[in-house]
Design a protein around this motif. Structure first.
Motif, PDB file in Angstrom:
ATOM      1  N   LEU A 202     -10.826   6.088  -8.149  1.00 25.38           N
ATOM      2  CA  LEU A 202     -10.211   6.527  -9.393  1.00 25.38           C
ATOM      3  C   LEU A 202     -10.575   5.573 -10.524  1.00 25.38           C
ATOM      4  O   LEU A 202     -10.274   4.383 -10.473  1.00 25.38           O
ATOM      5  CB  LEU A 202      -8.693   6.600  -9.221  1.00 25.38           C
ATOM      6  N   VAL A 230     -13.998   9.523  -9.657  1.00 29.26           N
ATOM      7  CA  VAL A 230     -13.298  10.170 -10.771  1.00 29.26           C
ATOM      8  C   VAL A 230     -13.361   9.258 -11.991  1.00 29.26           C
ATOM      9  O   VAL A 230     -13.045   8.066 -11.901  1.00 29.26           O
ATOM     10  CB  VAL A 230     -11.821  10.453 -10.415  1.00 29.26           C
ATOM     11  N   ILE A 260      -7.280   9.898 -14.470  1.00 29.64           N
ATOM     12  CA  ILE A 260      -6.791   9.428 -13.174  1.00 29.64           C
ATOM     13  C   ILE A 260      -5.518  10.149 -12.766  1.00 29.64           C
ATOM     14  O   ILE A 260      -5.348  10.542 -11.605  1.00 29.64           O
ATOM     15  CB  ILE A 260      -6.558   7.901 -13.217  1.00 29.64           C
ATOM     16  N   ALA A 274      -9.241   1.839  -6.508  1.00 24.02           N
ATOM     17  CA  ALA A 274      -9.008   1.765  -7.954  1.00 24.02           C
ATOM     18  C   ALA A 274      -9.496   0.388  -8.375  1.00 24.02           C
ATOM     19  O   ALA A 274      -8.770  -0.602  -8.257  1.00 24.02           O
ATOM     20  CB  ALA A 274      -7.539   1.955  -8.298  1.00 24.02           C
ATOM     21  N   ALA A 285      -3.307   5.103 -10.766  1.00 19.34           N
ATOM     22  CA  ALA A 285      -4.068   5.269  -9.537  1.00 19.34           C
ATOM     23  C   ALA A 285      -3.201   5.012  -8.303  1.00 19.34           C
ATOM     24  O   ALA A 285      -3.271   5.755  -7.313  1.00 19.34           O
ATOM     25  CB  ALA A 285      -5.269   4.324  -9.550  1.00 19.34           C
ATOM     26  N   ARG A 288      -0.952   7.995  -7.766  1.00 18.89           N
ATOM     27  CA  ARG A 288      -1.661   9.125  -7.161  1.00 18.89           C
ATOM     28  C   ARG A 288      -1.855   8.893  -5.672  1.00 18.89           C
ATOM     29  O   ARG A 288      -1.705   9.813  -4.849  1.00 18.89           O
ATOM     30  CB  ARG A 288      -3.037   9.325  -7.814  1.00 18.89           C
TER      31      ARG A 288
END
Length: 409
Positions: A202, A230, A260, A274, A285, A288
């Motif tokens: 991320l 990402v 993110i 991350a 991050a 998530r």
């Protein structure tokens, strides 16, 4: 098929003690419910003036400890001591074969044996030099390092990219140790070709660490893997996708343009990276990762502006005025406090957290790594009190706690 652990370790012992056959042996990870003295141990034979010795390099969380044991009784004693440690994985390379041993939850052994790579297939090719270059997880001429601009077209690390190369190596060592530990403890599943290990990075940026992680897990470790990077920037998406195409790995490495906190993935990942996400983007991050119930999380925070700003606004509790009076000390303390709070929050949502240095500070000031493994354990009352006391004392509210508020109550 699983085999009795002692029988397998006895076979590995014979290979390790054969100084004509052993190339290198590596022990890592841990068995269920037990922790070895060392995070990782490497063994190989070296020729010294006093004769052939077994060289043992043992790694803790901060440094390496090297010792040399004369072939014979001393080497046997050293090997037996290490075999008694509850390591979860053994990797033993001989001049002709490579043996991988994984200890199961039932304390049995799963063994995979295959041919040794061609460059080490002959006994004469085995280096016994005492003073040799540190083995690299990715050699300088690896095509990934060339593709991301760390090495030149001749396979040599560019002078201006030496720190980047060092950062790649140390990150991969941290990743290797984390994967070994999580797999040996059963916290991270064993991937298959039909269901590869799912990794997401991320805030991947130019993705040199993302590409390195894919290369290490797939080519070096031989794991089926699919990596997704990402990043919010279109330029990153376009550039990184083109690099993956040139390397011929677009089928197992893809990129997504998005934020993110909102980027959509086809499937929830097993591993979340991350790396140097700025300020509260690291918190996004981590949140998530928790929402995905990711088995393993590796986060290297960048700047820590949010808590630093809160410290400037809040009165400093006595007797700590000297800690925050000077700007540089206040900023450094904010860094430490931020990551301590993140670790505390992750503990409350079912993760075991280690905070380590993954590369020396002379190579990069961004050298802290949060390594979190999902256990699913319910938080203790003492862990909850620790976090509440810390936030109340300093008058700060960690962003990660806000993002995971529903899980914390």
């Amino acid at each position: 098929m699983a085999e009795p652990l002692l029988r397998v370790l006895s076979r590995m012992r014979a290979l390790i003690l054969d100084d004509q056959v052993l190339v290198r042996a590596v022990a890592s990870g841990r068995q269920k419910g037990q922790t070895p003295r060392w995070r990782r141990v490497e063994m190989r034979y070296v020729d010294l003036k006093a004769g052939r010795h077994l060289q043992v390099t043992a790694y803790d969380d901060t440094q390496a400890h090297t010792s040399n044991h004369p072939a014979g009784d001393a080497a046997r004693d050293a090997v037996d001591d290490l075999l008694d440690e509850p390591f979860g994985n053994w990797h033993v390379d001989t001049v002709t074969e490579s043996h991988q041993v994984r200890v199961t939850k039932k304390l049995e052994a799963m063994v995979h044996t295959g041919p040794r790579a061609a460059e080490a297939a002959e006994p004469d090719a085995v280096s016994r030099q005492h003073d040799r270059a540190k083995p690299r997880l990715l050699p300088e001429d690896d095509p990934v390092l060339v593709a991301v601009g760390i090495s030149d077209e001749k396979g040599r690390v560019k002078p201006s990219r030496q720190a980047k190369y060092r950062q790649v190596e140390e990150f991969l060592r941290s990743l290797a140790a984390a994967v070994d530990d999580a797999m040996s403890s059963g916290r991270l599943r064993t991937p298959t070709e039909a269901d590869p290990l799912r990794v997401v990075d991320l805030g991947c940026g130019n993705a040199y660490l993302t590409f390195a992680a894919h290369r290490y897990l797939s080519a070096v470790r031989g794991l089926p893997v699919h990596v997704v990077g990402v990043d919010v920037k279109e330029q990153s998406f376009t550039h990184n996708s083109a690099v993956a195409d040139r390397l011929g790995i677009a089928g197992s490495m893809t990129f997504v343009q998005g934020d993110i906190s909102t980027a959509e993935l086809d499937e929830a990942p097993d591993v979340v990276l991350a790396l140097h996400a700025c300020d509260t983007a690291t918190d996004d991050a981590l949140a998530r990762a928790v929402d995905w119930d990711a088995s393993l999380v590796l986060a290297a925070p960048c700047c820590h502006h949010d808590v630093a700003a809160q410290l400037r606004r809040a009165p400093t509790p006595p007797p700590y005025a000297l800690v925050t009076r000077h700007g540089i000390l206040r900023e450094r303390f904010a860094d430490t406090l931020t990551d301590a709070l993140r670790a505390g929050v992750l503990r409350l949502v079912g993760y075991r957290v280690d905070v380590i240095e993954f590369v020396e500070s002379q190579h990069t000031p961004r050298n802290t790594l949060l390594r979190a493994t999902r256990t699913g354990a319910k938080p203790s009352d003492s862990a909850r009190r620790e976090l509440e006391d810390l936030t109340r004392t300093w008058g700060v509210q960690p962003k990660l706690a806000e993002l995971l508020d529903a899980r914390l109550h």
